[in-house]
Design a protein around this motif. Sequence first.
Motif, PDB file in Angstrom:
ATOM      1  N   ARG A 150      -1.429 -10.670 -11.396  1.00 27.20           N
ATOM      2  CA  ARG A 150      -0.868  -9.956 -10.431  1.00 27.20           C
ATOM      3  C   ARG A 150      -0.156  -8.679 -10.500  1.00 27.20           C
ATOM      4  O   ARG A 150      -0.389  -7.824  -9.945  1.00 27.20           O
ATOM      5  CB  ARG A 150       0.231 -10.865  -9.668  1.00 27.20           C
ATOM      6  N   ASP A 196      -0.487  -4.995  -8.713  1.00 22.87           N
ATOM      7  CA  ASP A 196       0.814  -4.375  -8.359  1.00 22.87           C
ATOM      8  C   ASP A 196       1.135  -2.770  -8.817  1.00 22.87           C
ATOM      9  O   ASP A 196       1.462  -1.924  -8.291  1.00 22.87           O
ATOM     10  CB  ASP A 196       2.163  -5.144  -8.785  1.00 22.87           C
ATOM     11  N   HIS A 239      -4.816  -8.156  -5.094  1.00 17.50           N
ATOM     12  CA  HIS A 239      -4.742  -9.110  -5.815  1.00 17.50           C
ATOM     13  C   HIS A 239      -5.953 -10.001  -5.306  1.00 17.50           C
ATOM     14  O   HIS A 239      -6.517 -10.557  -6.212  1.00 17.50           O
ATOM     15  CB  HIS A 239      -3.378  -9.773  -5.634  1.00 17.50           C
ATOM     16  N   THR A 277       9.567 -11.883  -3.380  1.00 18.05           N
ATOM     17  CA  THR A 277       9.152 -11.530  -2.242  1.00 18.05           C
ATOM     18  C   THR A 277       9.678  -9.990  -1.910  1.00 18.05           C
ATOM     19  O   THR A 277       9.051  -9.380  -1.179  1.00 18.05           O
ATOM     20  CB  THR A 277       9.979 -12.410  -1.240  1.00 18.05           C
ATOM     21  N   CYS A 314      -0.537  -4.937  -1.994  1.00 20.72           N
ATOM     22  CA  CYS A 314      -0.533  -5.540  -3.305  1.00 20.72           C
ATOM     23  C   CYS A 314      -1.072  -6.899  -3.050  1.00 20.72           C
ATOM     24  O   CYS A 314      -2.098  -7.344  -4.110  1.00 20.72           O
ATOM     25  CB  CYS A 314       0.810  -5.930  -3.499  1.00 20.72           C
ATOM     26  N   ASN A 315      -1.092  -7.777  -2.172  1.00 20.25           N
ATOM     27  CA  ASN A 315      -1.787  -9.011  -1.680  1.00 20.25           C
ATOM     28  C   ASN A 315      -3.183  -8.992  -1.597  1.00 20.25           C
ATOM     29  O   ASN A 315      -3.932  -9.727  -2.041  1.00 20.25           O
ATOM     30  CB  ASN A 315      -0.795  -9.776  -0.608  1.00 20.25           C
TER      31      ASN A 315
END
Length: 862
Positions: free
Chosen positions: A122, A126, A112, A380, A108-109
């Motif tokens: 974002r 995701d 993104h 998180t 995901c990070n």
Amino acid sequence: MIFGLLASSCCVYICVILEREFLHCLLKASHESRPLASTKNIGKELATIDDNQQKTITRRKNRVLQDENVPAWIDMTIAFTQCSEKLGYLILQLAKNFIVYMAMVLACNGLHFLLKPYSQPRITSDIVVGLVLGNIPFLRKLFDEFNRAFGFIIDFGMMCYMFALGIEMDPYVLFKRPNKDALVAYCAIFSTFAISITTIPFLHFFSRYTGIAFTISISALLASSASPVLTRLITNLKIGKSDIGKLVIAAGMHSDLICLLVFSLCYIFMPTDSYCIGHHRDRTLKSDVKAIIAVVVQTSFTAVVSPVFLAWVNNENPEGRPMKGSHLVLSVAFMALICAPSTLYDFSPVLSAFMTGICLPRDGRVSKWIISKINYILSTIFFPIFFLWMGNAADVTKFRPGDPFTWLRFFLPLLIVVSGKVIGTLISGAILGFNWRESVLIGMLLVTKGHFQIYMAIKLTCHPSTDSADSGLLSVAAIFFAVVHSPVIVAQIIRRARKRAPTHTNALQLLKPSSELRIFLCLHGLDSVPASINFMEISRGISDPGLVIYVAEIIELTEHIASTMESGEGVQSNTIKDKAVIEMREQITNMFQAYIDTDGDGITLKRAMALSTINNMAQNICVLAENLMAALIILPFHRNQRQDGKFDTGNPGFRYVNRKLLKNSPCSVGILVNRGFGSIGKISRTEPSVKVAAIFIGGRDDREALCYVGRVAWHKGVHVTVIRFLVDTSAESSRLAAYRVTLPEQEQEMGLDDECFAQFYEQHIVGGRISYLEKHLANASETFSTLRSFEGEYSLVIVGREGGANSILTKGMNDWQQCPELGPIGDVLSGPDFSKSVSVLIIQQHKLRGELAGLDEDFTIM
């Protein structure tokens, strides 16, 4: 901290599962090793064990019945061996789950980061990662083994999400008179409702449920806007301070609040398993009345008790002190307690958390602490798991592209939402007088969906009553396309803002020598007059082409003044009858006219007035200055000097006006910090009697200040000294090379600085009208010491507002700024620790409004 939280959460989860399985194995061992006399009770305990384990235990019991001489310890050994094998397998599966979770976070990070150049929010990355990882066969099999545990995590996470969302909303806006934000939201909701309610009853691909409550709930989901996603989207795409950005954020909050309230109300009248939440139970009139009464009692209790309780906790834990642990425990326990009873009357815990949240006070230390902690946990831990669960529910293997109804199920919800929102915003725009293009853009932004809509869509489509197996995938895809278009809409907004903004710069630097200088000189009252007259005197320049001064009082429109005004077509045509205001204006006019009569050669004096509320004052001054074609607006500092030489606390309203004008002014702006500049008496025209210094570091504002200094230099009674701050290259090469700015834009600015200063040097310094000094400095500390040396040496110091903003000579000065609107140098010179007799003029060059930079720009296109 993040990894510690992840580790602790995983350890707790693993320990709970291991303990459950170990006890289960011991129970199994006790059944298998039990003496024959106890075997008659085994059947009762088998009811608590699943079918496969029942078969195993039954086979073991038969073997025991056949061979009663087998020692019990052998059975126990076999049982413990089986438990060890199963626990080892379970630990391996948990390790796989953790690896999948970390892979989800990294993917995901990473995606993104790759989509950042395209300004995608974002949630889009995701969704894509969740769809890809959630449909890998290995992961789907792993997910099926822990399906119940994942379901508990998703439901609990959505409860936290809705609880935090409810706290951030203000339900009392529903009882206020609708403003333009609410009107836009209401029109968009009603139009989407109208289209959805007339369409959904004839379509059965959502679900076989067809009640009025179910139809309204589906319409509420389609009409809602994900306000958290929309707010983050508008802010990240840098239109959060524009009028259309503020309007969209507020309208999104209204839409979310109303639609979620409608959805929560309709849920009471629907079958309990309509959204795959809980077991099927037919609703009766008695259960509906019971649920309504329970919801009303719960919300009323929360609305009455929670403000008192949380106010007590906030008073016991003031800002600046760590919160007491016992009070935190009580607060969390109180919030959990009022959310818990929902299952007793067949109400969704997720919606109950939202209803509880909107009844809690938004302000206060506890509420802010709860929101920050919940948002941290959601971003998180929860969201990666949530989108993995979403991808598993959206099974791509069940997608049937050859079926025409598949594409109907995909496009029809999008068509309902887009058409409903756009029609609603067009109607509201026609009522409010918006341009139809802006109305369409607002409607397209309000289409945005988010996490709750995904959650409810999956819950709806995963139910066995759903007609199509690919509805989950189609719902997720439709929500994805309701978000992915947003950066394109925002880019169109900025493009239209640039077209409508002025494309010329009204600055002193571009003023032709043959053109007269027009200055809009603002006053706060009689105290500003002496300094303003001396400013006029030094600014007169040469008599041809001359100077035009528009003297305007800044008068706040209070209720008392408004009550004494004669009505007219508008504020500008009204006549003020307040005696104090009339007397003040007459005195100011007489003082300026007396100066013009004696020393006004080449100066044309005209009068004006800025009468408005503080919120509209900056816009009023901008309109006046633009209509009068002024090249420079001079504003008084919001603080006044007391008898002891120090500044008072000042007027926050005037400071707000100054800051708004610095952002939106149609021309260059100057702020005059008066420290006795009006008490120096009459300025001589034959010999120097006033010392003025100008500081030049670099930048467009310093170049603008230098142009004004060139005009001041023509006055024979003013001795001007230009001080150029240069970087000590020897010191920079040894200690400060890491901070040197080498960007192409900065190199271009440095070239413009050198060109402007060279021209100024030839025109004024070579001829001897202006003195010139160079200061070679190494850092901001030496800059500060040099500024302190000006005390008592000059009557006025002229600086650019953003002079040296990107220079090593001012690096770090922003950390202790008291008035950022004055810039780094102007703030130091105007500070309380500086001289009590040196006045400061801070000048900002007109910013080209077509060069909208984004978040820091308060632009207007509505």
